[in-house]
Design a protein around this motif. Structure first.
Motif, PDB file in Angstrom:
ATOM      1  N   HIS A   1       0.842  -1.187   0.000  1.00  0.00           N
ATOM      2  CA  HIS A   1       0.000   0.000   0.000  1.00  0.00           C
ATOM      3  C   HIS A   1       0.878   1.237   0.000  1.00  0.00           C
ATOM      4  O   HIS A   1       2.076   1.160   0.242  1.00  0.00           O
ATOM      5  N   ILE A   2       0.251   2.382  -0.242  1.00  0.00           N
ATOM      6  CA  ILE A   2       0.957   3.653  -0.083  1.00  0.00           C
ATOM      7  C   ILE A   2       0.944   3.974   1.401  1.00  0.00           C
ATOM      8  O   ILE A   2      -0.095   3.861   2.044  1.00  0.00           O
ATOM      9  N   GLY A   3       2.065   4.354   1.960  1.00  0.00           N
ATOM     10  CA  GLY A   3       2.104   4.701   3.376  1.00  0.00           C
ATOM     11  C   GLY A   3       3.189   3.944   4.107  1.00  0.00           C
ATOM     12  O   GLY A   3       4.097   3.368   3.497  1.00  0.00           O
ATOM     13  N   ALA A   4       3.081   3.917   5.428  1.00  0.00           N
ATOM     14  CA  ALA A   4       4.132   3.328   6.248  1.00  0.00           C
ATOM     15  C   ALA A   4       4.117   1.806   6.111  1.00  0.00           C
ATOM     16  O   ALA A   4       3.057   1.204   6.014  1.00  0.00           O
ATOM     17  N   PRO A   5       5.324   1.164   6.129  1.00  0.00           N
ATOM     18  CA  PRO A   5       5.359  -0.295   6.054  1.00  0.00           C
ATOM     19  C   PRO A   5       4.712  -0.906   7.291  1.00  0.00           C
ATOM     20  O   PRO A   5       4.752  -0.330   8.380  1.00  0.00           O
ATOM     21  N   SER A   6       4.103  -2.076   7.113  1.00  0.00           N
ATOM     22  CA  SER A   6       3.501  -2.737   8.264  1.00  0.00           C
ATOM     23  C   SER A   6       4.578  -3.532   9.004  1.00  0.00           C
ATOM     24  O   SER A   6       5.633  -3.837   8.454  1.00  0.00           O
ATOM     25  N   LYS A   7       4.279  -3.857  10.262  1.00  0.00           N
ATOM     26  CA  LYS A   7       5.266  -4.541  11.102  1.00  0.00           C
ATOM     27  C   LYS A   7       4.939  -6.031  11.149  1.00  0.00           C
ATOM     28  O   LYS A   7       3.806  -6.411  11.429  1.00  0.00           O
ATOM     29  N   ILE A   8       5.921  -6.869  10.879  1.00  0.00           N
ATOM     30  CA  ILE A   8       5.689  -8.311  10.847  1.00  0.00           C
ATOM     31  C   ILE A   8       5.412  -8.812  12.264  1.00  0.00           C
ATOM     32  O   ILE A   8       6.140  -8.490  13.198  1.00  0.00           O
ATOM     33  N   VAL A   9       4.327  -9.599  12.435  1.00  0.00           N
ATOM     34  CA  VAL A   9       3.975 -10.097  13.756  1.00  0.00           C
ATOM     35  C   VAL A   9       4.083 -11.625  13.829  1.00  0.00           C
ATOM     36  O   VAL A   9       3.606 -12.230  14.770  1.00  0.00           O
ATOM     37  N   VAL A  10       4.667 -12.248  12.828  1.00  0.00           N
ATOM     38  CA  VAL A  10       4.827 -13.696  12.837  1.00  0.00           C
ATOM     39  C   VAL A  10       6.315 -14.016  12.730  1.00  0.00           C
ATOM     40  O   VAL A  10       7.131 -13.129  12.476  1.00  0.00           O
TER      41      VAL A  10
END
Lengths: 433, 344
Positions: free
Chosen positions: A38-47
């Motif tokens: 997506h456009i925007g901040a990278p998501s944080k991996i939770v696995v």
């Protein structure tokens, strides 16, 4: 019939795949799910590697407001987290999952009575499902649905133009799942508290117009708008002009004129998220082009490798010279098929050598003015390209460089085959708005 | 690159050496060369009429003009180690237009000198195709007219036969109109209707390609139909000229002039449809093109009615060529949604 000024008429080539119903993709052995889609901040991996995971489970959570969660599209074991190329050319961390072929879902929250939810609850569900704009830009939908108070939205437009040549994913959705599109639109209208909804469809899809008109017969607030067949009819600003006759001023957003535009695929995803609590893990994608043996509209899992999708379409019938992620006008040419699809991938177009027009040496601008007539934004692409070519980057701003959204109409019509969009991007990267 | 093969169905998903470029990935088949050759083609009717009325000498002039234009382009590009672009049809078009704008019986060196000035000085020294400020064919002709005023104003009587070589010379209709007036012109052609018909068909003295109005119009409508030119410049050019001819063209009183004679004689039609519409030297924005056409019309009629030359199309277009970039700038297209920001 409503439309905008300018635009072009490239051959639409939709006949390759338009009559093929949406077919579910065969389960891939492995998926590589990029954590930024997506456009925007990278998501944080939770696995973490080695973990077993169910279909629809969260694998990356959003960081900040303009961001979106990412979910597993198959069930199985996480075999690693690796950097992988994505269609935009960026290397992105991807969560690799070995499919155990059980297709076991995580528990989803069903909401048969979804229309009684409050707008905020609806919006929360859309955010949780990780929905982003599925037309290509992939802007998080919940952000788009949260306009500032001083900019009230008057109407929602669903973009059924699908003006890119070759692509038929939205067309098939309109034919096969009209009810869900209409319900999705009603959810969007409820969230934004508006009473006017448009579905704009180009005139080359008469059956889609008919099906959706039938579906919306009893809906007084929803209007089906027949649009002239012209590229880029599906561009936000052009669509708003055609459907509601409002012009979004330069450097402004659709919300500045009270409009909100959503893609067909996004609208269906919104419905599924709200009704079934289903996260966005699969989407309709058109795999087509003259080089593909059996062009198809596949219901594909996010993270599937492009090579797997092409394999499922019978492979290449002639050697592919160019493979495009997205449509041929605004999509990205990719250098390898070993690349996962994302939430924003609307199509894979494989072109053989004879469909390509190679431009080794482009000519000088002969000032014919075709690009000026074609530009939907009313710019002078000839001047932009000449100035950028000669290094006058600052001066291009006098010709409204930053109003260009790179639809490619100018480059399509240029008889000297000048790479105008490329010159525009060069100037944009070397100046500040 | 990835390669996977099954023995069963032989599904090929191998893709090596994929091309990666910036979007868009498809382009229209239209090309500069195609446009230029089509314009060449659109000039065929008037070329044919020129040959029909003025005989083989006119043909030699045209061939010399085209061949030397292409040769000068080739020699220049070869000498300066540039890409050879004679195949794009623009040099041939310049040569053809220059030839069509010469009197039928000029000495052999006239078209060659004209082509040199057009191609080398006006076009290539300014940067080649797309960068020249002035219409090359017209500069070539203007240079010849000023340098060889005698040779460039010997007009042959049309013969309608291919063999006759020693044709009489006579003045052009515009020359007669300027020197002796409309009454004399009508007297020569018999009556007004015959005058119109002869001018329309092209049976009159003048440059090789400018005499037959109908042949020029056939080519012009072909280009309009194909969308290679638009109405903006020709219409505003011709309408302005007609209006001025009607208001100021009469002897004595205002509003007694004959606009039709002015429209279908001299270089008006070939100028309006083929010279003023030259992509490189006219404005690119449609509104600017209308201003450009009006300017051409006003200057043409100013020269025709008040100037020293009987014909003014050439100088009018050349003068307006200088202003083309300026007019374009003034009429810079407004971006989508612009008006609404202005209101704020």
């Amino acid at each position: 019939m409503q439309t905008f000024k300018g635009g072009i008429h490239p051959p639409d080539k939709k006949e390759l795949s338009k009559d093929n119903p949406i077919t579910p993709q065969k389960a891939p052995k492995k998926v590589l799910i990029p954590i930024i889609q997506h456009i925007g901040a990278p998501s944080k991996i939770v696995v973490s590697t080695g973990q077993t995971i169910k279909k629809g489970e969260l694998i990356a959570s959003p960081e900040g407001f303009v961001s979106a969660p990412v979910h597993a599209s198959v069930s199985g074991k996480i075999s690693g987290i690796i950097d992988y190329p994505t269609p935009t050319g960026r290397m992105v961390s991807c969560v690799a999952i070995e499919n155990d072929m059980t297709e076991e879902w995580t528990t989803l929250k069903d909401n048969p009575d979804y229309m009684s939810l409050s707008p905020d609850e609806l919006k929360a569900k859309i955010k949780e499902a990780g929905i982003v704009g599925m037309g290509g830009a992939a802007f998080p939908t919940h952000v788009k649905l949260s306009p500032p108070k001083e900019k009230p939205i008057d109407f929602v437009i669903i973009n059924g133009a699908e003006c890119e040549p070759y692509l038929t994913a939205d067309y098939r959705l309109m034919l096969e799942r009209p009810e869900e599109i209409v319900q999705g639109l009603k959810i969007l209208m409820k969230i934004l508290d508006v009473t006017k909804g448009f579905i704009g469809i180009e005139n080359n899809k008469p059956d889609a117009i008919r099906v959706l008109s039938d579906t919306t017969k009893s809906e007084r607030d929803i209007k089906i708008v027949t649009l002239k067949v012209k590229y880029p009819q599906g561009a936000e600003k052009m669509l708003i002009k055609a459907c509601a006759n409002r012009e979004v001023p330069p450097r402004c957003l659709p919300m500045d004129v009270g409009a909100l535009v959503q893609n067909i695929g996004t609208t269906v995803a919104v419905f599924e998220a709200v009704r079934f609590g289903k996260p966005l893990i699969e989407r309709v994608i058109t795999v087509t082009g003259e080089a593909i043996k059996e062009p198809k509209n596949l219901y594909a899992k996010v993270g599937t490798l492009i090579s797997d999708l092409i394999y499922e379409c019978g492979g290449f019938k002639s050697p592919a010279a160019k493979v495009i992620s997205g449509g041929p006008m605004m999509g990205f040419a990719i250098n390898t098929l070993d690349m996962p699809i994302t939430k924003g991938t609307s199509g894979i177009v494989a072109l053989p050598e004879e469909e390509l027009l190679h431009v080794d040496n482009f000519g000088p601008c002969i000032r014919c003015g075709r690009c000026i007539d074609a530009c939907p934004m009313g710019l002078m692409p000839n001047m932009l390209s000449i100035m950028s070519e000669k290094g006058f980057y600052e001066e291009t701003k006098e010709y409204n460089l930053f109003d260009c959204f790179e639809c490619g109409s100018c480059t399509y019509v240029c008889p000297s085959k000048r790479p105008i969009v490329q010159f525009v991007r060069l100037a944009k990267s070397l100046t500040k708005p | 690159m990835k390669s996977k093969k099954t023995t069963k169905n032989e599904i090929i998903i191998k893709a090596d050496n994929l091309f990666v470029t910036v979007s868009p990935h498809i382009k229209s088949p239209e090309s500069t060369a195609h446009i230029m050759w089509t314009v060449n083609l659109a000039l065929l009717p008037t070329t044919f009429m020129g040959l029909y009325f003025f005989g083989p000498l006119a043909g030699i002039t045209l061939v010399l003009s085209i061949v030397s234009a292409v040769a000068f382009e080739y020699i220049y590009q070869k000498a300066l180690k540039k890409n050879i672009t004679i195949n794009d049809g623009s040099a041939s078009l310049t040569g053809l237009l220059l030839g069509l704008n010469l009197p039928p019986s000029v000495p052999f060196y006239i078209p060659i000198i004209g082509s040199f000035v057009a191609i080398v000085i006006t076009k290539q020294l300014f940067g080649g195709l797309g960068y020249n400020i002035f219409n090359p064919a017209l500069i070539g002709r203007a240079f010849l007219l000023i340098s060889f005023p005698k040779l460039m104003t010997i007009w042959k009587e049309p013969t309608s036969a291919f063999i006759q070589i020693d044709a009489k010379t006579s003045a052009t209709p515009l020359g007669i109109l300027k020197e002796e007036g409309l009454t004399k012109l009508i007297e020569i052609f018999g009556d007004t209707t015959n005058l119109y018909i002869q001018l329309f068909v092209g049976h009159r003295a003048g440059s090789i390609g400018e005499t037959s109005a109908i042949a020029i119009l056939i080519g012009a409508f072909f280009l309009l139909y194909r969308g290679y030119i638009t109405w903006h410049i020709p219409f505003s050019f011709l309408a302005t000229s007609a209006l001025i001819a009607w208001i100021f063209g009469g002897k004595g009183a205002l509003f007694t002039g004959d606009p039709i004679i002015h429209l279908i004689s001299g270089g008006m039609l070939i100028g309006a449809f083929f010279m003023a519409t030259d992509y490189v030297t006219c404005p690119t924005v449609k509104n600017a093109q209308i201003i450009f056409g009006i300017g051409c019309g006003m200057l043409t009629m100013l020269i025709r009615l008040k100037g020293g030359y009987p014909e003014g199309v050439m100088f009018a277009i050349l003068i307006m060529n200088c202003f083309a970039p300026l007019i374009d700038r003034g009429f810079k297209s407004k971006p989508f949604g612009f008006k609404k920001t202005e209101k704020k």
